[in-house]
Design a protein around this motif. Structure first.
Motif, PDB file in Angstrom:
ATOM      1  N   MET A 136       0.832  -1.201   0.000  1.00  0.00           N
ATOM      2  CA  MET A 136       0.000   0.000   0.000  1.00  0.00           C
ATOM      3  C   MET A 136       0.864   1.246   0.000  1.00  0.00           C
ATOM      4  O   MET A 136       1.813   1.361   0.771  1.00  0.00           O
ATOM      5  N   HIS A 137       0.487   2.193  -0.867  1.00  0.00           N
ATOM      6  CA  HIS A 137       1.187   3.461  -1.027  1.00  0.00           C
ATOM      7  C   HIS A 137       0.245   4.594  -0.634  1.00  0.00           C
ATOM      8  O   HIS A 137      -0.935   4.570  -0.969  1.00  0.00           O
ATOM      9  N   THR A 167     -14.895   1.826   6.554  1.00  0.00           N
ATOM     10  CA  THR A 167     -15.133   1.083   5.314  1.00  0.00           C
ATOM     11  C   THR A 167     -13.839   0.938   4.532  1.00  0.00           C
ATOM     12  O   THR A 167     -13.515  -0.144   4.035  1.00  0.00           O
ATOM     13  N   LEU A 168     -13.092   2.026   4.414  1.00  0.00           N
ATOM     14  CA  LEU A 168     -11.799   1.980   3.729  1.00  0.00           C
ATOM     15  C   LEU A 168     -10.834   1.060   4.462  1.00  0.00           C
ATOM     16  O   LEU A 168     -10.158   0.232   3.841  1.00  0.00           O
ATOM     17  N   LEU A 169     -10.772   1.170   5.783  1.00  0.00           N
ATOM     18  CA  LEU A 169      -9.870   0.321   6.567  1.00  0.00           C
ATOM     19  C   LEU A 169     -10.225  -1.152   6.405  1.00  0.00           C
ATOM     20  O   LEU A 169      -9.335  -2.005   6.291  1.00  0.00           O
ATOM     21  N   PRO A 180      -3.854  11.856   5.841  1.00  0.00           N
ATOM     22  CA  PRO A 180      -4.305  10.508   6.179  1.00  0.00           C
ATOM     23  C   PRO A 180      -4.294  10.321   7.696  1.00  0.00           C
ATOM     24  O   PRO A 180      -3.429  10.857   8.382  1.00  0.00           O
ATOM     25  N   SER A 181      -5.245   9.578   8.188  1.00  0.00           N
ATOM     26  CA  SER A 181      -5.329   9.337   9.635  1.00  0.00           C
ATOM     27  C   SER A 181      -4.205   8.406  10.079  1.00  0.00           C
ATOM     28  O   SER A 181      -3.624   7.672   9.268  1.00  0.00           O
ATOM     29  N   LEU A 221      -0.816   3.506   9.429  1.00  0.00           N
ATOM     30  CA  LEU A 221      -0.290   2.251   9.988  1.00  0.00           C
ATOM     31  C   LEU A 221      -0.322   1.116   8.974  1.00  0.00           C
ATOM     32  O   LEU A 221       0.521   0.222   9.015  1.00  0.00           O
ATOM     33  N   ARG A 222      -1.265   1.144   8.073  1.00  0.00           N
ATOM     34  CA  ARG A 222      -1.423   0.077   7.091  1.00  0.00           C
ATOM     35  C   ARG A 222      -0.522   0.270   5.865  1.00  0.00           C
ATOM     36  O   ARG A 222      -0.383  -0.639   5.056  1.00  0.00           O
ATOM     37  N   ALA A 223       0.046   1.444   5.723  1.00  0.00           N
ATOM     38  CA  ALA A 223       0.838   1.762   4.529  1.00  0.00           C
ATOM     39  C   ALA A 223       2.231   1.154   4.585  1.00  0.00           C
ATOM     40  O   ALA A 223       2.833   1.031   5.649  1.00  0.00           O
TER      41      ALA A 223
END
Length: 174
Positions: free
Chosen positions: A5-6, A120-122, A141-142, A147-149
């Motif tokens: 993920m970018h 929903t995105l998460l 971005p939150s 954290l997911r990137a």
């Protein structure tokens, strides 16, 4: 191949440009790309070129056509419903077509405006197909998204013609 993920973020110019460049690179390598725009009407100059590349599909949701700050409550509610449906359709299309890369241009702005629920995105990011590479663009971005990137690139404005009153120019800024 593991899909990573970018995030392309920041106050500077270049977020969409970087995402487009990655999409073209992926297409050149024979990968399938889904390029989706939020808060844009599909008239940006990159769309005709991307649409002409065999393994790139472009999508946009036409609900928001002006400034978000000028929208009525009814327009905001419609936008939220339309964008929820649009995002759901994109997730389904990426999975059904076994896409290699999905670019969600200005999705961070759509989240920040309240048109897309962050959860929903998460959920999509947590449940995406393992091989699917994901690009998110937009500002602020939150922490949960960050954290997911795997990549976070911040575009920093040092100087911009807008500061001198020069408006966005077709083919350069859009």
């Amino acid at each position: 191949m593991q899909g990573l993920m970018h995030i392309y973020t920041g106050e500077g110019k270049g977020k969409t440009t970087a995402a487009v460049g990655l999409g073209v690179r992926a297409a050149g390598a024979g990968k399938t790309v889904l390029f989706a725009q939020f808060l844009k009407d599909g008239s940006s100059s990159e769309i005709p070129v991307l649409g002409g590349i065999a393994n790139i599909k472009t999508r946009h949701c036409e609900t928001v056509t002006g400034w978000v700050k000028d929208m009525t409550e009814e327009e905001r509610a419609k936008a939220k419903a339309d964008y929820a449906r649009f995002l759901s359709d994109l997730f389904a299309e990426a999975e059904a077509e076994d896409a290699d890369l999905i670019i969600l241009d200005e999705i961070l702005a759509a989240v920040n405006c309240g048109f897309i629920e962050e959860r929903t995105l998460l959920s999509f990011l947590d449940e995406k197909p393992a091989k699917l590479e994901v690009v998110l663009t937009g500002r602020s971005p939150s922490p949960d998204i960050c954290l997911r990137a795997d990549y976070i690139t911040e575009m920093k404005k040092l100087k911009h013609p807008y500061d001198r009153g020069i408006r966005a120019r077709k083919g350069i800024e859009y």
